[in-house]
Design a protein around this motif. Structure first.
Motif, PDB file in Angstrom:
ATOM      1  N   ALA A 178      21.487  49.155  28.852  1.00 10.29           N
ATOM      2  CA  ALA A 178      21.013  49.082  30.235  1.00 10.29           C
ATOM      3  C   ALA A 178      19.826  48.122  30.370  1.00 10.29           C
ATOM      4  CB  ALA A 178      20.625  50.472  30.721  1.00 10.29           C
ATOM      5  N   VAL A 183      18.027  46.614  33.843  1.00  8.82           N
ATOM      6  CA  VAL A 183      17.695  47.922  34.409  1.00  8.82           C
ATOM      7  C   VAL A 183      16.212  48.204  34.195  1.00  8.82           C
ATOM      8  CG1 VAL A 183      18.020  50.411  34.097  1.00  8.82           C
ATOM      9  CG2 VAL A 183      20.005  48.891  34.187  1.00  8.82           C
ATOM     10  N   VAL A 186      15.367  54.313  36.536  1.00 11.87           N
ATOM     11  CA  VAL A 186      16.513  55.150  36.186  1.00 11.87           C
ATOM     12  C   VAL A 186      16.357  56.562  36.715  1.00 11.87           C
ATOM     13  CG1 VAL A 186      16.974  53.808  34.098  1.00 11.87           C
ATOM     14  CG2 VAL A 186      15.525  55.852  33.955  1.00 11.87           C
ATOM     15  N   ALA A 244      20.006  52.398  37.326  1.00  9.39           N
ATOM     16  CA  ALA A 244      21.004  53.076  36.486  1.00  9.39           C
ATOM     17  C   ALA A 244      20.809  54.582  36.565  1.00  9.39           C
ATOM     18  CB  ALA A 244      20.902  52.614  35.034  1.00  9.39           C
ATOM     19  N   ARG A 273      24.141  51.220  37.816  1.00 11.53           N
ATOM     20  CA  ARG A 273      24.990  51.418  36.645  1.00 11.53           C
ATOM     21  C   ARG A 273      25.052  52.905  36.313  1.00 11.53           C
ATOM     22  NH1 ARG A 273      25.466  46.159  34.433  1.00 11.53           N
ATOM     23  NH2 ARG A 273      23.913  44.759  35.368  1.00 11.53           N
ATOM     24  N   ALA A 333      29.092  50.719  33.603  1.00  9.64           N
ATOM     25  CA  ALA A 333      27.773  50.230  33.212  1.00  9.64           C
ATOM     26  C   ALA A 333      27.671  48.707  33.299  1.00  9.64           C
ATOM     27  CB  ALA A 333      27.445  50.668  31.798  1.00  9.64           C
TER      28      ALA A 333
END
Length: 334
Positions: A178, A183, A186, A244, A273, A333
């Motif tokens: 990620a 990313v 999260v 993500a 993602r 992803a």
């Protein structure tokens, strides 16, 4: 050979012995699933007599003398997580290759474990496999009349063997994947807070996030099920827009994917993602192309079977057997 027993009663081992023209001890040895010495001719006569009479060995009665009933108890909280289906079908099949059958006990709560103890039930089995996160090793050993308690829930001790997934490696790979794709923010969707395995899993995620400089916007509580993931799907953006979402089970990730199908064109992310955990067989298909973390279930079951087949391979104080995990990339992803 002697005459058949009266038709109104069940045949006994003595009837089989009489019909085969052997002693009761020889008949018992011939019908045992254990490798016990019996002359080939006598064994064949006993098997033919048992078939003719319709005799079925009484495993519980046999256990009074052999201390082996060829039964394995499996303790679970419940079976509704999709990951259970992938694992238990394989596990039960492999246990049966050892000549053993399974008793499945659904605990469901800590209170249920205490109920077993208060009832004074002593289950006589050859081994116990403990998946339930409500049961610790010492409690299970008091519940069962067996010398083998195999802990698979992270609540073991020095007196019982354990097999656990080494989750840090797979989680580290997924978070690195990620981070390499830009990313930064999260969300983590977790399972049951009572699970010591889950606590370790969450710590691994937090450590990996910190290592890569990812900001955890919020943690949402689920229970590993599809329904809890579906419910969490409506709260993903309460603390900001994540790049993500990491879920500690594939079933929860599948629920989130269904809520946010519009954000995954042809299964690929357009808004965030999505990462799961368990590497379910369902994620191998186009409907749920969820990137996941998993271990080779056959390797995991193989380690369990090694201990069941040879209990003497464990000595008190030995560390748990660790089965490594790995990251499985899929289109959710990117």
């Amino acid at each position: 050979m002697s005459q058949d027993p009266a038709p109104d009663r069940k045949p006994t081992i003595s009837d089989v012995a009489a019909l085969a023209g052997v002693s009761r001890a020889v008949a018992s040895r011939a019908l045992s699933s254990e490798p016990r010495p019996v002359a080939a001719g006598k064994r064949q006569r006993v098997l033919e007599a048992a078939q003719q009479l319709g005799f079925t060995p009484n495993l519980l009665a046999r256990s009074l003398t052999t201390r082996s009933v060829n039964l394995v108890a499996i303790i679970v909280n419940h079976i509704h997580d999709l990951s259970d289906l992938d694992l238990f079908d394989l596990l039960l099949s492999e246990i049966q290759t050892l000549g053993k059958q399974v008793i499945l006990l659904r605990v469901g709560s800590v209170d249920r474990v205490e109920d077993f103890l208060r009832s004074g039930i002593a289950w006589h089995v050859d081994a116990v496999l403990v998946f339930s996160d409500f049961a610790d090793a010492a409690t299970v050993r008091r519940m069962f009349d067996t010398g083998m308690t195999l802990m698979l829930n992270g609540r073991g001790d020095a007196q019982s063997p354990a097999v656990l997934a080494d989750e840090a490696s797979g989680i580290a790979e997924a978070v690195a994947h990620a981070a390499a794709r830009g990313v930064r923010d999260v969300v983590l969707v977790t399972g049951r807070a009572t699970s010591s395995v889950e606590a370790v899993r969450i710590d691994c995620y937090r450590a990996a996030f910190a290592q890569h400089g990812l900001r955890l916007l919020q943690t949402l509580q689920g229970d590993y099920s599809y329904d809890s993931g579906h419910a969490a799907g409506s709260s993903l953006f309460d603390a900001g827009e994540p790049d993500a979402v990491f879920c500690t089970s594939d079933a929860m990730a599948m629920g989130i994917l269904d809520v946010h199908r519009a954000s995954f064109t042809d299964g690929r992310p357009t808004r965030f993602r999505l990462y799961g955990f368990d590497d379910l067989s369902l994620t191998h298909f186009d409907a749920y192309p969820v990137a996941s973390i998993g271990y080779a279930k056959r390797d995991y079951v193989r380690e369990i079977l090694k201990i069941l087949a040879d209990p003497g391979c464990f000595s008190p104080g030995m560390p748990p057997v660790r089965v490594p995990t790995r990251f499985v990339p899929r289109s959710s992803a990117g």
